[in-house]
Design an enzyme around this catalytic site. Structure first.
Site, PDB file in Angstrom:
ATOM      1  N   LYS A 283     -11.560   8.024  -0.715  1.00 34.65           N
ATOM      2  CA  LYS A 283     -11.281   6.779   0.007  1.00 34.65           C
ATOM      3  C   LYS A 283     -11.346   6.989   1.518  1.00 34.65           C
ATOM      4  O   LYS A 283     -11.339   8.122   2.010  1.00 34.65           O
ATOM      5  CB  LYS A 283      -9.910   6.253  -0.423  1.00 34.65           C
TER       6      LYS A 283
ATOM      7  N   TYR B  30     -12.655  -4.019  -7.316  1.00 29.86           N
ATOM      8  CA  TYR B  30     -11.234  -4.076  -7.680  1.00 29.86           C
ATOM      9  C   TYR B  30     -10.843  -5.433  -8.278  1.00 29.86           C
ATOM     10  O   TYR B  30      -9.659  -5.799  -8.235  1.00 29.86           O
ATOM     11  CB  TYR B  30     -10.375  -3.765  -6.461  1.00 29.86           C
TER      12      TYR B  30
ATOM     13  N   ASN C 268      -4.210   6.515  -0.800  1.00 26.99           N
ATOM     14  CA  ASN C 268      -3.912   7.642  -1.691  1.00 26.99           C
ATOM     15  C   ASN C 268      -5.118   8.554  -1.944  1.00 26.99           C
ATOM     16  O   ASN C 268      -5.212   9.197  -2.982  1.00 26.99           O
ATOM     17  CB  ASN C 268      -3.307   7.137  -3.011  1.00 26.99           C
TER      18      ASN C 268
ATOM     19  N   HIS D 154      -9.784   7.416  -5.703  1.00 24.06           N
ATOM     20  CA  HIS D 154      -9.688   6.472  -6.820  1.00 24.06           C
ATOM     21  C   HIS D 154      -9.955   7.213  -8.119  1.00 24.06           C
ATOM     22  O   HIS D 154     -10.782   8.127  -8.156  1.00 24.06           O
ATOM     23  CB  HIS D 154     -10.729   5.354  -6.678  1.00 24.06           C
TER      24      HIS D 154
ATOM     25  N   GLU E  32     -17.588   1.748 -13.789  1.00 24.50           N
ATOM     26  CA  GLU E  32     -17.428   2.038 -12.351  1.00 24.50           C
ATOM     27  C   GLU E  32     -18.561   2.921 -11.825  1.00 24.50           C
ATOM     28  O   GLU E  32     -19.007   2.740 -10.694  1.00 24.50           O
ATOM     29  CB  GLU E  32     -16.064   2.668 -12.107  1.00 24.50           C
TER      30      GLU E  32
HETATM   31  P1  CMP Z   1      -6.819   3.290  -7.380  1.00 23.63           P
HETATM   32  O1  CMP Z   1      -6.872   4.460  -8.311  1.00 23.63           O
HETATM   33  O2  CMP Z   1      -7.929   3.125  -6.415  1.00 23.63           O
HETATM   34  O3  CMP Z   1      -6.687   1.938  -8.222  1.00 23.63           O
HETATM   35  C1  CMP Z   1      -6.139   0.754  -7.679  1.00 23.63           C
HETATM   36  C2  CMP Z   1      -5.491   0.987  -6.368  1.00 23.63           C
HETATM   37  O4  CMP Z   1      -4.569   0.017  -5.950  1.00 23.63           O
HETATM   38  C3  CMP Z   1      -4.651   2.246  -6.426  1.00 23.63           C
HETATM   39  O5  CMP Z   1      -5.468   3.380  -6.525  1.00 23.63           O
HETATM   40  C4  CMP Z   1      -3.827   2.147  -5.175  1.00 23.63           C
HETATM   41  O6  CMP Z   1      -4.479   2.670  -4.034  1.00 23.63           O
HETATM   42  C5  CMP Z   1      -3.722   0.648  -5.012  1.00 23.63           C
HETATM   43  N1  CMP Z   1      -2.340   0.244  -5.253  1.00 23.63           N
HETATM   44  C6  CMP Z   1      -1.659   0.324  -6.398  1.00 23.63           C
HETATM   45  N2  CMP Z   1      -0.404  -0.117  -6.222  1.00 23.63           N
HETATM   46  C7  CMP Z   1      -0.288  -0.467  -4.916  1.00 23.63           C
HETATM   47  C8  CMP Z   1       0.767  -1.002  -4.126  1.00 23.63           C
HETATM   48  N3  CMP Z   1       1.961  -1.245  -4.657  1.00 23.63           N
HETATM   49  N4  CMP Z   1       0.524  -1.248  -2.822  1.00 23.63           N
HETATM   50  C9  CMP Z   1      -0.712  -1.005  -2.304  1.00 23.63           C
HETATM   51  N5  CMP Z   1      -1.760  -0.507  -3.019  1.00 23.63           N
HETATM   52  C10 CMP Z   1      -1.537  -0.242  -4.309  1.00 23.63           C
END
Ligand code: CMP
Length: 139
Positions: free
Chosen positions: A11, A51, A114, A117, A128
């Protein structure tokens, strides 16, 4: 178990920190083969489409703003038990809850930013991968 495929997206936060190389090396060390890899900057419609499953969530707007902030590196991965092994290596969605040594613990900032993904199932992993790669791009 036979080979499975899954998608990694490094990311924007991790690319900004120049951790894409470390993350891809870790995945190679974990036994994943890289079938395809590309750096792209997602447009807003592309991020919203990728998403779409989260579009009713309160964090959807924040997530799409973040994912379009800068380039991402998408990699199509293959390995035995790829989906579960990748999820184990990246750790929990929230880096604060991720186990020591996982990619999100090492490089993530918070639940939104984070670092990587992860696909949640083999079926979604294939969907995906096809978002970023045509079949002829995978070797
Ligand atoms: P990802 O694995 O990319 O899949 C969906 C994403 O939504 C997840 O990682 C997080 O980065 C994001 N996400 C999930 N929960 C939250 C939250 N409470 N606030 C902000 N982003 C979130």
């Amino acid at each position: 178990m036979s080979a499975q495929r899954t998608l990694c997206i490094v990311k924007p936060d991790a690319v900004e920190k120049k951790k894409q190389g470390a993350i891809i090396q870790r995945l190679l060390d974990e036994g994943f083969s890289i079938l395809g890899m590309r750096q792209v900057r997602l447009s807003r419609p592309q991020a919203e489409a990728f998403y779409a499953v989260h579009k009713e969530r309160p964090f959807f707007d924040e997530l799409c703003t973040f994912m379009t902030r800068g380039p991402v590196v998408a990699a199509a991965l293959e390995r035995d038990n790829a989906v579960q092994h990748y999820r184990d290596v990246i750790g929990a969605t929230d880096p604060a809850k991720a186990k020591e040594g996982t990619i999100r613990k090492l490089y993530g900032t918070d639940v939104g930013e984070n670092a990587v993904h992860g696909s949640d199932s083999q079926e979604n992993g294939l969907i995906e991968i096809s978002f970023f790669f045509a079949g002829c791009d995978l070797a």
